[in-house]
Write an enzyme that holds these catalytic residues in place. Sequence first.
Site, PDB file in Angstrom:
ATOM      1  N   GLY A   1     -20.534  12.152  -8.793  1.00  0.00           N
ATOM      2  CA  GLY A   1     -19.743  13.165  -7.639  1.00  0.00           C
ATOM      3  C   GLY A   1     -20.110  13.300  -6.222  1.00  0.00           C
ATOM      4  N   SER A   2     -19.161  13.436  -5.625  1.00  0.00           N
ATOM      5  CA  SER A   2     -19.609  13.536  -4.023  1.00  0.00           C
ATOM      6  C   SER A   2     -20.115  14.877  -3.655  1.00  0.00           C
ATOM      7  CB  SER A   2     -17.966  13.313  -3.180  1.00  0.00           C
ATOM      8  OG  SER A   2     -17.439  11.986  -3.461  1.00  0.00           O
ATOM      9  N   GLY A   3     -20.541  14.975  -2.350  1.00  0.00           N
ATOM     10  CA  GLY A   3     -21.125  16.265  -1.944  1.00  0.00           C
ATOM     11  C   GLY A   3     -22.849  16.235  -2.002  1.00  0.00           C
ATOM     12  N   HIS A   4     -23.176  14.912  -2.086  1.00  0.00           N
ATOM     13  CA  HIS A   4     -24.483  14.576  -2.042  1.00  0.00           C
ATOM     14  C   HIS A   4     -24.853  13.524  -0.863  1.00  0.00           C
ATOM     15  CE1 HIS A   4     -24.508  16.336  -5.971  1.00  0.00           C
ATOM     16  NE2 HIS A   4     -23.929  15.560  -6.418  1.00  0.00           N
TER      17      HIS A   4
ATOM     18  N   LYS B   1     -27.130   8.590 -12.865  1.00  0.00           N
ATOM     19  CA  LYS B   1     -27.935   9.827 -12.933  1.00  0.00           C
ATOM     20  C   LYS B   1     -27.612  10.609 -14.279  1.00  0.00           C
ATOM     21  CE  LYS B   1     -26.460  11.786  -8.971  1.00  0.00           C
ATOM     22  NZ  LYS B   1     -25.314  10.885  -9.125  1.00  0.00           N
TER      23      LYS B   1
ATOM     24  N   ASP C   1     -21.431  11.539 -15.895  1.00  0.00           N
ATOM     25  CA  ASP C   1     -21.842  10.222 -15.389  1.00  0.00           C
ATOM     26  C   ASP C   1     -22.190   9.233 -16.369  1.00  0.00           C
ATOM     27  OD1 ASP C   1     -21.819  11.682 -12.941  1.00  0.00           O
ATOM     28  OD2 ASP C   1     -23.657  11.067 -12.146  1.00  0.00           O
TER      29      ASP C   1
ATOM     30  N   HIS D   1     -26.122  20.428  -8.121  1.00  0.00           N
ATOM     31  CA  HIS D   1     -24.686  21.142  -8.221  1.00  0.00           C
ATOM     32  C   HIS D   1     -24.664  22.484  -8.209  1.00  0.00           C
ATOM     33  CE1 HIS D   1     -24.802  17.025 -10.300  1.00  0.00           C
ATOM     34  NE2 HIS D   1     -23.853  16.788  -9.571  1.00  0.00           N
TER      35      HIS D   1
END
Lengths: 333, 333, 220, 220
Positions: free
Chosen positions: A54-57, A105, A110, A219
């Site tokens: 996911g994005s945001g990292h 991960k 994932d 998250h």
Amino acid sequence: MKKLINAPEDVVREELEGLALAHAGMVRVSLDPYMVVRADAPVLGKVALVSGGGSGHEPMHGGFVGAGMLDAACPGEVFTSPTPDQILAATKAVDGGAGVLHIVKNYTGDILNFEMAAELAREEGIEVEAVVVADDVAVRDSLYTAGRRGVGATVLAEKLCGAAAAEGRPLKEVADVCRHVNDFARSMGMALTSCVTPSAGRPTFDLGEDEMEIGIGIHGEPGRERMKVAPADDIVALLAGPVVEDLPFRAGDSVLAFVNGLGGTPLIELYIVYRELHRFLAGRGILVGRNLVGSYITSLEMAGCSITLLKLDDELARLWDAPVVTPGLRWGA
Amino acid sequence: MKKLINAPEDVVREELEGLALAHAGMVRVSLDPYMVVRADAPVLGKVALVSGGGSGHEPMHGGFVGAGMLDAACPGEVFTSPTPDQILAATKAVDGGAGVLHIVKNYTGDILNFEMAAELAREEGIEVEAVVVADDVAVRDSLYTAGRRGVGATVLAEKLCGAAAAEGRPLKEVADVCRHVNDFARSMGMALTSCVTPSAGRPTFDLGEDEMEIGIGIHGEPGRERMKVAPADDIVALLAGPVVEDLPFRAGDSVLAFVNGLGGTPLIELYIVYRELHRFLAGRGILVGRNLVGSYITSLEMAGCSITLLKLDDELARLWDAPVVTPGLRWGA
Amino acid sequence: MTDSAADVARWARAFQAEIAEHRDRLTELDAAIGDADHGTNMDRGMRAVVAKLDATPAGDDIGALLKTVGMTLVSTVGGASGPLYGTVFLRMATATAGRSELDGDGWAAALDAGVEGVQARGKAVLGDKTMVDALVPAAAAFRHAVESGATAGEAWHAAAVAARAGVKATVPMVARKGRASYLGERSAGHQDPGATSSYLLVHCGAEQLGGQAHSGAVRT
Amino acid sequence: MTDSAADVARWARAFQAEIAEHRDRLTELDAAIGDADHGTNMDRGMRAVVAKLDATPAGDDIGALLKTVGMTLVSTVGGASGPLYGTVFLRMATATAGRSELDGDGWAAALDAGVEGVQARGKAVLGDKTMVDALVPAAAAFRHAVESGATAGEAWHAAAVAARAGVKATVPMVARKGRASYLGERSAGHQDPGATSSYLLVHCGAEQLGGQAHSGAVRT
Ligand SMILES: Nc1ncnc2c1ncn2[C@@H]1O[C@H](COP(=O)(O)OP(=O)(O)O)[C@@H](O)[C@H]1O
Ligand SMILES: Nc1ncnc2c1ncn2[C@@H]1O[C@H](COP(=O)(O)OP(=O)(O)O)[C@@H](O)[C@H]1O
Ligand SMILES: [Mg+2]
Ligand SMILES: [Mg+2]
Ligand SMILES: [Mg+2]
Ligand SMILES: [Mg+2]
């Protein structure tokens, strides 16, 4: 919600466009499907590394694409795993004939998406190995959970495997480096504030003005314990204690110590944490052979930090020191 | 106040100790007086660069000490200028016989303390030149103010002068590079949230849940205007507009575009800002020749960003590309 | 009474409408024990499915249609539910490849294949607090009904009733798979979002399939 | 009546006590138009001064003592006020070098030198809303009193009265120097923190100097 964004649904695309414009020499970005690929991919004869999530990292994973690290990253929507066709497209784009390592991960989404992509890639004749990173000691690893989350060790694995691949080692050996890192790295994080996903527009969890969450996931998954905020030195003990005991790391061990900011915490605080971590380890006879201090695996604007320790040997130290040229991590060239 | 710190009065010392432990190969840190010095200082025959200012802006300046950038940094207390004896000690520690350039941000305290230090150093026979950086277009530059604040251009000046000094150029020429950068760089910043100084323990200013401050200073000094929060693209126009008009930057110009995070803003948002900045400039026929995206001159945990543009020529581009090896900025080696 | 490809397409469209309607509710359920995106994920995916169906010439082949649904979900949903729902439809597609009509036996085989697929992919068993807790009882009830001589329409009703009971049963469970498992004991007391969306799928089947557009199907 | 080095040391200690007492008030004044550290800065500096005086053998030389004060302020205060207050004391030190006694004329010369120094260093003039607005009138009043035949004690009183008026006068001013100048018009309506601490310094002089420990000095 206060963020430097436009519409929530455009966040990932616009971030990728910005990344592409800023680092045209290092990476190429595809918007359909989303992927970040080394500018010079495929590198013929080299094992290719693909990761994603996911994005945001940010900078993980797109910021780790480049010479000496990843060949491609597949960004999903914010906190949502990428899809198999993204991963398949990236795998095909970077395959240089020596096979592709998927660094995954440990989150159900994932794993499932990478698994499907690997099956499809193999059907197309590409050799794919997948290694799952699961280093978060905040989560009990048992038959009754999805297992430990993949956090800080992912950054280290991507760098170290990238170096091994750059040396021309075969797929199995590069995958072995990843498994080794996973076996000898442990992490734990904490939050002072919640992240806010753009689409939700409000904090994922509520923390009181005097509270912190120990063992938080990247998250905003709940941690081990909610406590009153404490001095940085105590927080280091709360994080590093379980990390050290889990492997365990022992007197005489040399480690790579990684202090990571979660997105809303400034560098000045990370160095205060690093100082105490160094002392904490020294007090146990553990030597810091290498270190990394900065915000490399973030959780949007969450304030907080995580600590990752990796047991070092000469080989890993050498791979760590090898040149890396990515938007997010760079040295040696 | 939620911070990863211990006692407010120990913040600067502990941060410096952390920096020293993390980057022993690059820098040496003195705690009395506070200074961060290149590990291999003094470099004989090379013009030495000294900068400094209040702490709370990390990685600036301590994180910019190393080959190809600063020879020493003098950190004051949080948001408080360093004292002349710190600056004098640093000047003496790094003087390699070719003179010392003081890069000073335009704040009364910084200027007065650097001035006194320069006088003392000259009395001791060290050749010192000082250049004041004043690039913040949010402040009206007139006889009736202390003049523009020194902000983002400082980072660029330190890198570019560091490269010029590394080439072996004489003091006057290195100082000329600094003056040139100051003449051709402009900046403006904005805040979504206030910073909190550790000693005060509460926000320096109050912003409503739906407000932002345009033209903020890096110590939380008031800006030009308080407004309702807006989409990132509009914010870029609010910052880049005045920046472009001030110099002015014109169609055909090539620039170094620097999008800076103020400490509490994650990288994903900075790339969204960078994307729009690139488009904004392209729309005016301004070409981005180089860029820098990240949190390099922060204001504790303030959420927000600043935009700095520097007009580029081949010479500056070459100096920008030259190797730099510091804790905060690194490439080419 | 059998279903044609057109009936199956109607089922998919009805599921899309149902998901859109319950999007926020699904996301709220996921907020409590996951990461607050299940409604968003499924909504994104099913909108893409309908767009794909709109753009694809209607054919007779039920397997081909189900494959389109599955592939589209796989490539647009992401997260855990993308591959899982994708697998359900892809396995049903394989089980119905080349068929232009499906009767009760056909559906029973397809549902069994889908449920088997989701379990093979996600490794969850009954009681793990996942979509499996809705899908397994639904498929079992469907087969039981068909084998007891019920019509396909009656079997879909039975499946929906069973799925609904399965969803309710997830409430007290402690999650052992997926993101909710990080919560351990704290996951008890919350209804599983994936099981909830799975119930909606079966519920739409009961409304749209079984050889006729039924009315008065079991309500949530 | 003249002052000895011991009297001057008492003055410095009194100033430290006064700063410590008004620390938060000074910081609050700075919060309104600056960066909320003037009290902290001065308090850190004056504590260091007293520690230094405690550690240094008491001598007769007033110039040496004032130099210690000035050097210590310069090396511990930082910000704008460090060099400025440091300069005040260092210039007074130069003007009194080698002197073991100071009378009215001696103080007038020392104060003039200090005030000149601060203006040379900071380039502020009367009306810029800085410490200059307290110090310039204070030195002028002191000299005027001495030249009109007043005792040193009376001159210190006159200086404190003038400094106090100078502080009050900063309230409506628009700042043109220092950090407050960024505020432009918005700086009007606030009392300048540096002028306020300068008044405290002169006020302590009126209590401690002029050849005797006075009582009943002008209050803030
Ligand atoms: N291993 C698994 N097997 C079956 N279903 C699962 C599994 N893991 C998770 N799920 C289902 O997926 C749902 C969550 O989907 P979603 O929120 O879209 O994905 P994510 O958890 O990646 O955010 C859960 O409610 C659960 O029903
Ligand atoms: N150029 C100047 N000349 C004289 N006094 C000044 C000047 N600039 C600032 N000051 C004084 O310094 C005071 C602020 O001191 P302080 O808060 O300690 O330093 P800083 O502004 O660096 O935080 C102001 O209130 C003002 O009286
Ligand atoms: Mg998710
Ligand atoms: Mg200050
Ligand atoms: Mg979810
Ligand atoms: Mg101040």
